[in-house]
Write an enzyme that holds these catalytic residues in place. Structure first.
Site, PDB file in Angstrom:
ATOM      1  N   GLU A  21      89.584 -38.257  94.475  1.00 54.99           N
ATOM      2  CA  GLU A  21      90.118 -38.380  93.112  1.00 54.99           C
ATOM      3  C   GLU A  21      91.411 -37.611  92.976  1.00 54.99           C
ATOM      4  OE1 GLU A  21      86.044 -37.976  90.533  1.00 54.99           O
ATOM      5  OE2 GLU A  21      87.540 -36.425  90.395  1.00 54.99           O
TER       6      GLU A  21
ATOM      7  N   GLY B 146      88.921 -27.386  93.591  1.00 57.25           N
ATOM      8  CA  GLY B 146      88.596 -25.962  93.525  1.00 57.25           C
ATOM      9  C   GLY B 146      88.706 -25.275  94.865  1.00 57.25           C
ATOM     10  N   ASN B 147      88.256 -24.023  94.860  1.00 52.63           N
ATOM     11  CA  ASN B 147      88.475 -23.160  96.028  1.00 52.63           C
ATOM     12  C   ASN B 147      87.657 -23.579  97.236  1.00 52.63           C
ATOM     13  OD1 ASN B 147      90.328 -21.458  94.757  1.00 52.63           O
ATOM     14  ND2 ASN B 147      88.644 -20.486  93.656  1.00 52.63           N
ATOM     15  N   ILE B 148      86.430 -24.051  97.000  1.00 46.85           N
ATOM     16  CA  ILE B 148      85.621 -24.455  98.149  1.00 46.85           C
ATOM     17  C   ILE B 148      86.282 -25.666  98.809  1.00 46.85           C
ATOM     18  CG2 ILE B 148      83.384 -25.393  98.881  1.00 46.85           C
ATOM     19  CD1 ILE B 148      82.031 -23.573  96.872  1.00 46.85           C
TER      20      ILE B 148
ATOM     21  N   LYS C  69      76.815 -14.908  90.443  1.00 43.76           N
ATOM     22  CA  LYS C  69      76.717 -13.730  89.558  1.00 43.76           C
ATOM     23  C   LYS C  69      76.253 -12.489  90.328  1.00 43.76           C
ATOM     24  CE  LYS C  69      77.673 -16.087  85.720  1.00 43.76           C
ATOM     25  NZ  LYS C  69      79.071 -16.130  85.345  1.00 43.76           N
TER      26      LYS C  69
ATOM     27  N   ILE D  18      76.206 -26.766  91.296  1.00 45.52           N
ATOM     28  CA  ILE D  18      75.866 -25.527  90.581  1.00 45.52           C
ATOM     29  C   ILE D  18      74.570 -24.985  91.163  1.00 45.52           C
ATOM     30  CG2 ILE D  18      75.003 -24.641  88.372  1.00 45.52           C
ATOM     31  CD1 ILE D  18      77.143 -26.321  87.005  1.00 45.52           C
TER      32      ILE D  18
ATOM     33  N   GLY E  70      85.972 -32.475  96.640  1.00 42.29           N
ATOM     34  CA  GLY E  70      86.058 -32.084  95.229  1.00 42.29           C
ATOM     35  C   GLY E  70      87.266 -31.209  94.967  1.00 42.29           C
TER      36      GLY E  70
HETATM   37  O1  0RQ Z   1      80.779 -18.773  86.325  1.00 45.36           O
HETATM   38  O2  0RQ Z   1      83.116 -18.006  86.386  1.00 45.36           O
HETATM   39  O3  0RQ Z   1      81.498 -17.158  84.675  1.00 45.36           O
HETATM   40  O4  0RQ Z   1      81.231 -16.501  87.083  1.00 45.36           O
HETATM   41  O5  0RQ Z   1      79.238 -21.220  87.190  1.00 45.36           O
HETATM   42  O6  0RQ Z   1      81.281 -21.525  89.363  1.00 45.36           O
HETATM   43  O7  0RQ Z   1      82.320 -20.484  91.334  1.00 45.36           O
HETATM   44  O8  0RQ Z   1      83.768 -21.194  89.386  1.00 45.36           O
HETATM   45  O9  0RQ Z   1      82.554 -22.844  90.906  1.00 45.36           O
HETATM   46  O10 0RQ Z   1      84.862 -23.767  90.337  1.00 45.36           O
HETATM   47  O11 0RQ Z   1      83.571 -24.340  92.445  1.00 45.36           O
HETATM   48  O12 0RQ Z   1      82.841 -25.148  90.204  1.00 45.36           O
HETATM   49  C1  0RQ Z   1      79.909 -27.370  90.155  1.00 45.36           C
HETATM   50  C2  0RQ Z   1      81.104 -26.352  88.234  1.00 45.36           C
HETATM   51  C3  0RQ Z   1      81.596 -25.628  90.581  1.00 45.36           C
HETATM   52  C4  0RQ Z   1      82.349 -27.896  89.823  1.00 45.36           C
HETATM   53  C5  0RQ Z   1      81.220 -26.824  89.680  1.00 45.36           C
HETATM   54  C6  0RQ Z   1      78.515 -20.045  87.559  1.00 45.36           C
HETATM   55  C7  0RQ Z   1      79.506 -19.226  88.355  1.00 45.36           C
HETATM   56  C8  0RQ Z   1      80.776 -19.473  87.554  1.00 45.36           C
HETATM   57  C9  0RQ Z   1      81.353 -21.937  88.079  1.00 45.36           C
HETATM   58  P1  0RQ Z   1      81.733 -17.504  86.099  1.00 45.36           P
HETATM   59  P2  0RQ Z   1      82.601 -21.432  90.247  1.00 45.36           P
HETATM   60  P3  0RQ Z   1      83.573 -24.012  91.014  1.00 45.36           P
HETATM   61  C10 0RQ Z   1      84.688 -34.869  91.925  1.00 45.36           C
HETATM   62  C11 0RQ Z   1      84.223 -33.494  91.935  1.00 45.36           C
HETATM   63  C12 0RQ Z   1      81.056 -31.405  89.012  1.00 45.36           C
HETATM   64  C13 0RQ Z   1      82.120 -32.457  89.105  1.00 45.36           C
HETATM   65  C14 0RQ Z   1      82.489 -32.769  90.497  1.00 45.36           C
HETATM   66  C15 0RQ Z   1      82.056 -29.142  89.011  1.00 45.36           C
HETATM   67  C16 0RQ Z   1      80.626 -20.933  87.155  1.00 45.36           C
HETATM   68  O13 0RQ Z   1      82.497 -28.229  91.160  1.00 45.36           O
HETATM   69  O14 0RQ Z   1      82.322 -29.195  87.830  1.00 45.36           O
HETATM   70  O15 0RQ Z   1      81.725 -32.600  91.426  1.00 45.36           O
HETATM   71  N1  0RQ Z   1      81.441 -30.168  89.665  1.00 45.36           N
HETATM   72  N2  0RQ Z   1      83.688 -33.210  90.654  1.00 45.36           N
HETATM   73  O16 0RQ Z   1      79.128 -17.873  88.401  1.00 45.36           O
HETATM   74  C17 0RQ Z   1      74.277 -20.422  86.490  1.00 45.36           C
HETATM   75  C18 0RQ Z   1      73.966 -21.235  88.645  1.00 45.36           C
HETATM   76  C19 0RQ Z   1      75.341 -21.035  88.893  1.00 45.36           C
HETATM   77  C20 0RQ Z   1      76.111 -20.524  87.851  1.00 45.36           C
HETATM   78  C21 0RQ Z   1      77.365 -20.915  89.591  1.00 45.36           C
HETATM   79  N3  0RQ Z   1      73.168 -21.720  89.583  1.00 45.36           N
HETATM   80  N4  0RQ Z   1      73.478 -20.922  87.431  1.00 45.36           N
HETATM   81  N5  0RQ Z   1      75.590 -20.225  86.651  1.00 45.36           N
HETATM   82  N6  0RQ Z   1      77.350 -20.455  88.332  1.00 45.36           N
HETATM   83  N7  0RQ Z   1      76.119 -21.256  89.960  1.00 45.36           N
HETATM   84  C22 0RQ Z   1      85.278 -35.289  93.176  1.00 45.36           C
HETATM   85  C23 0RQ Z   1      86.759 -35.202  93.393  1.00 45.36           C
HETATM   86  O17 0RQ Z   1      87.261 -35.885  94.150  1.00 45.36           O
HETATM   87  C24 0RQ Z   1      87.568 -34.202  92.631  1.00 45.36           C
END
Ligand code: 0RQ
EC number: 3.1.2.1
Length: 497
Positions: free
Chosen positions: A291, A267-269, A405, A361, A265
């Site tokens: 992708e 992002g940072n992870i 959070k 998430i 995916g």
């Molecule tokens: O919010 O920034 O306000 O603190 O959700 O979390 O840490 O910025 O996570 O940038 O790694 O994104 C799933 C969204 C993760 C992304 C998702 C809060 C957390 C933060 C986001 P703040 P981070 P990331 C295709 C790959 C779907 C599409 C996909 C994504 C914000 O990876 O959009 O997989 N994935 N595409 O604090 C409420 C929870 C939470 C929460 C985190 N449980 N409840 N809020 N947050 N967990 C494949 C490719 O090839 C590209």
């Protein structure tokens, strides 16, 4: 690099003149997959036009379809101008997210690989206009795209008319990095002729009827790609855990010695995972079939850890993109950009044996994954390509930090508040706490594995008590208590007791 393009027989337009072709209610397919290759000048001018129309008391909203997310000049500008009536298949812009969650923009979430065929099948109605960024266009209608392919070829084929942003920021030498191929449609759908991640099966440009091209807007604008944050201890540990898991699979002989292509995916992870894989002594150099080709891939390619990358976008921060442009021939031998219909194609993912690694998430104790919604209601981004890859992967992995959070949220919950990937598609869950291998396990065994290895210690006892307190059927679940974590968070601001 100088740009040899002469406008030949297409009129040159200002962004405002191009935007004047757009009418209220139109559906427009814009190029862009992430901010890479996204149209920039024309959407901004359409937003300005929308503001003028609204000020004059007239309705002005359009349907906006893209490859995936885009840059702020597209989604941000149009959302702030309240100019988007409906939107698909993915977004990650704050202003647009607000408009969607407030009900001002209708958004429907889609697997990215099916967008182009759904347009061809007529499921999304008529496309009036395609607005695409190009680095070159020939008089006979060959459009050379820039840093992404996404769904641009389909927009160009299916829309009545085409407007081109000829972006001189990108060298015409990009010709050759793209591999444009549209599959046959049913009832006679032939196999896609690809058997390795590096096969090239199509053409180097999008071919259109030149009479469809209304005109060209000349620009010189970089992609609006943000630089990555440095990984923190949690993301680094997640990366280490993924590399440890994959090395063990290799040792056990379940992954072939030459390894398998990786989908990772954004992002940072994802950055930390690729970095950890690159430096793991037991993991051989590998290919990426994903992708998005992001910054970390370029460094790993130069070190020889990644030997080839197939994607649909080159989502690079400005300094890394300059590095690629300075050595373009080297990278053109090692990177191919395909339409998202091919980069994410289930047939190809299953054939090549892709190892998928995506971020969740939240994940429930049975391994169902929520990738898209916060507390069951608000959209975050969208499912993106995660479903295309996960459901069809050789091994499917989901990662996330065990808490969010500051610890007020446990990302592992009794039941996900929205489900994108069901237990059937999710094989391995990895947090900074450890690795849960769910393969061959029933729901109770899966829950025990996840609670023991992935849950943060602050939440482990409560989840364990939940699991063992429920009078079990096949899946031990309490309909009364399944959302207690979420309800507590909404009531008190924390999931902690
Ligand atoms: O919010 O920034 O306000 O603190 O959700 O979390 O840490 O910025 O996570 O940038 O790694 O994104 C799933 C969204 C993760 C992304 C998702 C809060 C957390 C933060 C986001 P703040 P981070 P990331 C295709 C790959 C779907 C599409 C996909 C994504 C914000 O990876 O959009 O997989 N994935 N595409 O604090 C409420 C929870 C939470 C929460 C985190 N449980 N409840 N809020 N947050 N967990 C494949 C490719 O090839 C590209």
């Amino acid at each position: 690099m100088t740009h040899p393009f002469k406008p030949r027989n297409f009129p040159e337009l200002s962004p405002g003149e191009a935007a004047a072709y757009v009418q209220n209610g139109m559906t427009i397919g814009f190029s862009g997959f992430t901010p890479a290759g996204a149209a920039k000048a024309i959407p901004k001018a359409i937003a300005a036009r929308a503001r003028e129309e609204h000020a004059a008391g007239r309705e002005f909203k359009i349907g906006v379809v893209t490859g995936a997310s885009t840059g702020d000049s597209l989604d941000g500008e149009l959302a702030r101008a309240d100019a988007i009536s409906w939107r698909t298949p993915y977004q990650s812009n704050g202003a647009l997210r607000k408009s969607i969650n407030e009900g001002r923009t209708h958004f429907f979430d889609m697997h990215l690989s099916v967008l182009p065929q759904n347009i061809r099948y007529g499921f999304l109605g008529k496309f009036h206009l395609a607005v695409v960024e190009a680095c070159d266009v020939t008089a006979d209608g060959q459009i050379v795209l820039t840093t992404s392919v996404g769904a641009a070829p389909t927009f160009c084929q299916e829309a009545d008319k085409i407007l081109i942003e000829l972006n001189e920021f990108h060298p015409v030498g990009l010709r050759g990095i793209h591999d444009i191929y549209e599959p046959y449609d049913p009832p006679i759908r032939l196999p896609i002729p690809m058997t390795t991640a590096h096969d090239r099966i199509g053409s180097r440009s999008v071919r259109v009827d030149p009479s469809k091209i209304i005109g060209i807007v000349r620009t010189n604008l970089p992609d609006e790609v943000a630089e990555f944050k440095e990984p923190d201890a949690t993301t680094l540990q997640i990366g280490e855990n993924v590399a440890t898991f994959l090395a063990a699979e290799l040792r056990a002989g379940r992954i072939p010695k030459q390894f398998l292509p990786i989908q990772s995916g954004v992002g940072n992870i994802a950055n930390a995972v690729l970095g950890a894989m690159g430096s793991h002594p037991e993991i051989p150099p590998f290919q990426l079939f994903s992708e998005v080709v992001q910054d970390s891939v370029i460094g790993l390619m130069e070190k020889g850890d990644i030997t080839f990358a197939s994607g649909t976008s080159l989502t690079l921060s400005p300094p890394v993109l300059s590095q690629v442009y300075a050595n373009l021939d080297y990278f053109k031998d090692r990177i191919v950009l395909r339409p998202q219909e091919i980069s994410n194609n289930p047939e190809i993912v299953r054939r090549l044996g892709i190892i998928s690694i995506n971020t969740a998430i939240e994940i429930d104790i049975f391994g169902n994954v929520n990738s898209t919604h916060l507390m069951g209601n608000d959209l975050m981004n969208g499912i993106g390509g995660s479903g295309d890859f996960t459901r069809n992967a050789f091994i499917s992995i989901f990662t996330c930090p065990s808490i969010a959070k500051g610890g007020d949220i446990s990302t592992i919950v009794p039941l996900v508040s929205h489900m994108d990937h069901s237990e059937h598609s999710v094989q391995v869950v990895i947090t900074e706490q450890g690795i849960a291998d769910l393969r061959g396990k029933d729901p109770t065994e899966r829950a025990e594995e996840i609670i023991a290895h992935c849950v943060h210690p602050d939440y482990r006892d409560e989840l364990d008590a939940y699991l063992h307190g429920v009078i079990a059927g096949h899946t031990p679940q309490s309909l009364q208590m399944a959302f207690e974590f979420h309800q507590r968070f909404l009531a008190t601001g924390t999931m902690r007791r």
